[in-house]
Enzyme design. Structure first.
Site, PDB file in Angstrom:
ATOM      1  N   ARG A 245      41.338  43.587  49.500  1.00  0.00           N
ATOM      2  CA  ARG A 245      40.054  43.109  49.978  1.00  0.00           C
ATOM      3  C   ARG A 245      38.959  44.018  49.421  1.00  0.00           C
ATOM      4  O   ARG A 245      39.124  45.243  49.350  1.00  0.00           O
ATOM      5  CB  ARG A 245      39.999  43.099  51.504  1.00  0.00           C
ATOM      6  N   GLU A 274      31.127  38.216  47.679  1.00  0.00           N
ATOM      7  CA  GLU A 274      31.651  37.193  46.781  1.00  0.00           C
ATOM      8  C   GLU A 274      31.026  35.845  47.098  1.00  0.00           C
ATOM      9  O   GLU A 274      30.843  35.529  48.279  1.00  0.00           O
ATOM     10  CB  GLU A 274      33.178  37.100  46.910  1.00  0.00           C
ATOM     11  N   HIS A 293      38.222  36.819  41.771  1.00  0.00           N
ATOM     12  CA  HIS A 293      39.128  36.580  42.904  1.00  0.00           C
ATOM     13  C   HIS A 293      40.106  35.445  42.579  1.00  0.00           C
ATOM     14  O   HIS A 293      40.317  34.537  43.389  1.00  0.00           O
ATOM     15  CB  HIS A 293      38.337  36.251  44.178  1.00  0.00           C
TER      16      HIS A 293
END
Length: 332
Positions: A245, A274, A293
Site C-alpha cells: 500500500r 492514486e 497500480h
C-alpha cells in the site's frame, strides 16, 4: 449442512469510483455463481452501484460484498441481519473495520494475487538489478553512459510483510537466486526466508539489503513503516519496490534520496494518492519507475475472486469456518 427456510441474501456493492468495479458487473457475478449449480437455488444475489440501492438492501441482507471503498457506520441498526462482509481485495483499508459490529465476520481476497505478485516481484527485482530506472533517467536526459552490471544471484532482498503477497514475492526471489530476509510483525520463521526477523529489527535487516520489497497492508501501525530513517539504513546501492500500500512508504523521503544518489533506484506500483496526479513530482523523479497500480492485477482477477467467494458461501451455508478471515483489530 444448515437448513434455511429462505435463500441467503447477498448484496454486492461496487463503488462507482473504484477502477475495478466494472469487472464485477452483474453478468460477471451471475457467471461465477453459475459455476456452483447446487448453490444457486439457495442464494439470492443483488448488485448495486449506488448508495441508495445499498441502503434499501441493508435491512434484509446477511452477506455484503464490497468492491472498492465504502463508509460503514451504525451497521447494527441499519443492517440487523448482516453477519459477513467480504472485501474483494487483499488490503482492507478501504472499509472502516473499527466501526463494524463485533458479530460481523470479515473476509478478503488474500491469495488472489499470488501468481502476479511472484511475477511482478521478479520483474521489479530484475529491473533494479539491471539498473533500468537509471537507464530510463539517462534516456530522458539523452545521455549515453555505459555501466557494468552484476548478476542478481546471491544478492539480498528484504521482504517487509510475509503474508500471502510477501510469500509469493519470496518464491519469485528464490527462483532468481536471492537470499531472502523476511521481516514481519512477529518475525516468525518462514519456509521461504533464509532469515526471519521481527519488524522491530527492520533497520538491522536493511543494512545489508540490496533490495527492499514492501508488501505490507495499510494499518495504523504500518503507515510510514518505511520512513526516512529506515531508508537511511540501506546501502547506497539499495533499491526499493512497493507492491503493498502506498502510505506504508514515505515516498517523499524516498524521492529525495533517489534525486541525490543516496539510493540506487525504485519501482513503485502504489502511491499514497492514486491515480498519481499529473502535477506529481514522482513522474520525473530520477531513477524511479512508476507503474499504475497494475502489478498485481490480471484479466481473471474478478472471476477468480468471485469463485473464491462463492466457495466460501458454500462453507458458510454448511456451518464451516470461512477462509481468509480478517482480524479487524489487526487490519489484515
Amino acid at each position: 449442512m444448515t437448513h434455511r427456510s429462505a435463500p441467503l441474501r447477498i448484496h454486492v456493492f461496487t463503488d462507482p469510483d473504484f477502477r475495478q468495479s466494472p469487472a464485477f458487473a452483474e453478468s460477471r457475478v451471475a457467471a461465477a455463481l453459475a459455476a456452483f449449480p447446487e448453490l444457486a437455488p439457495r442464494v439470492t444475489v443483488e448488485v448495486s452501484r449506488d448508495l441508495a440501492t445499498l441502503e434499501a438492501a441493508l435491512a434484509e441482507i446477511e452477506v455484503l460484498v464490497v468492491v472498492g471503498k465504502l463508509e460503514l457506520v451504525e451497521l447494527a441498526a441499519r443492517a440487523p441481519k448482516l453477519a459477513w462482509i467480504h472485501i474483494t481485495s487483499a488490503g482492507v483499508d478501504r472499509v472502516p473495520l473499527d466501526r463494524l459490529p463485533p458479530t460481523v465476520r470479515v473476509t478478503n481476497a488474500k491469495g488472489n494475487h499470488d501468481a502476479r505478485a511472484r511475477e511482478f516481484a521478479m520483474t521489479a527485482l530484475l529491473m533494479l538489478n539491471n539498473q533500468l530506472p537509471l537507464f530510463a533517467t539517462q534516456q530522458r536526459e539523452q545521455r549515453w553512459a555505459q555501466t557494468a552490471l552484476a548478476p542478481i544471484d546471491g544478492k539480498t532482498v528484504v521482504i517487509l510483510g510475509m503474508g500471502a503477497l510477501g510469500s509469493a514475492a519470496a518464491r519469485g526471489a528464490r527462483q532468481l537466486g536471492l537470499r531472502v530476509v523476511g521481516v514481519s510483525r512477529a518475525g516468525r520463521e518462514h519456509d521461504l526466508a533464509d532469515v526471519s526477523l521481527p519488524q522491530s529489527r527492520l533497520k538491522e535487516a536493511l543494512a545489508e539489503a540490496d533490495f527492499l520489497l514492501i508488501t505490507l497492508p495499510l494499518t495504523a501501525e504500518t503507515h510510514h513503516a518505511v520512513d526516512a530513517s529506515a531508508l537511511d539504513a540501506m546501502p547506497e546501492r539499495g533499491g526499493v519496490i512497493n507492491i503493498g500500500r502506498g502510505p506504508v512508504l514515505d515516498v517523499a523521503a524516498l524521492a529525495e534520496r533517489l534525486e541525490d544518489g543516496r539510493l540506487g533506484g525504485a519501482v513503485l506500483d502504489v502511491f499514497p494518492e492514486e491515480p498519481l496526479p499529473a502535477s506529481s513530482p514522482y513522474w520525473t523523479t530520477r531513477n524511479l519507475i512508476v507503474t499504475p497500480h497494475s502489478g498485481l492485477y490480471d484479466a481473471d482477477y474478478a472471476p477468480r475472486c468471485l469463485r473464491a467467494f462463492f466457495a466460501n458461501v458454500e462453507r458458510y451455508l454448511a456451518g464451516e469456518a470461512l477462509e481468509n478471515r480478517v482480524d479487524p483489530a489487526l487490519g489484515y
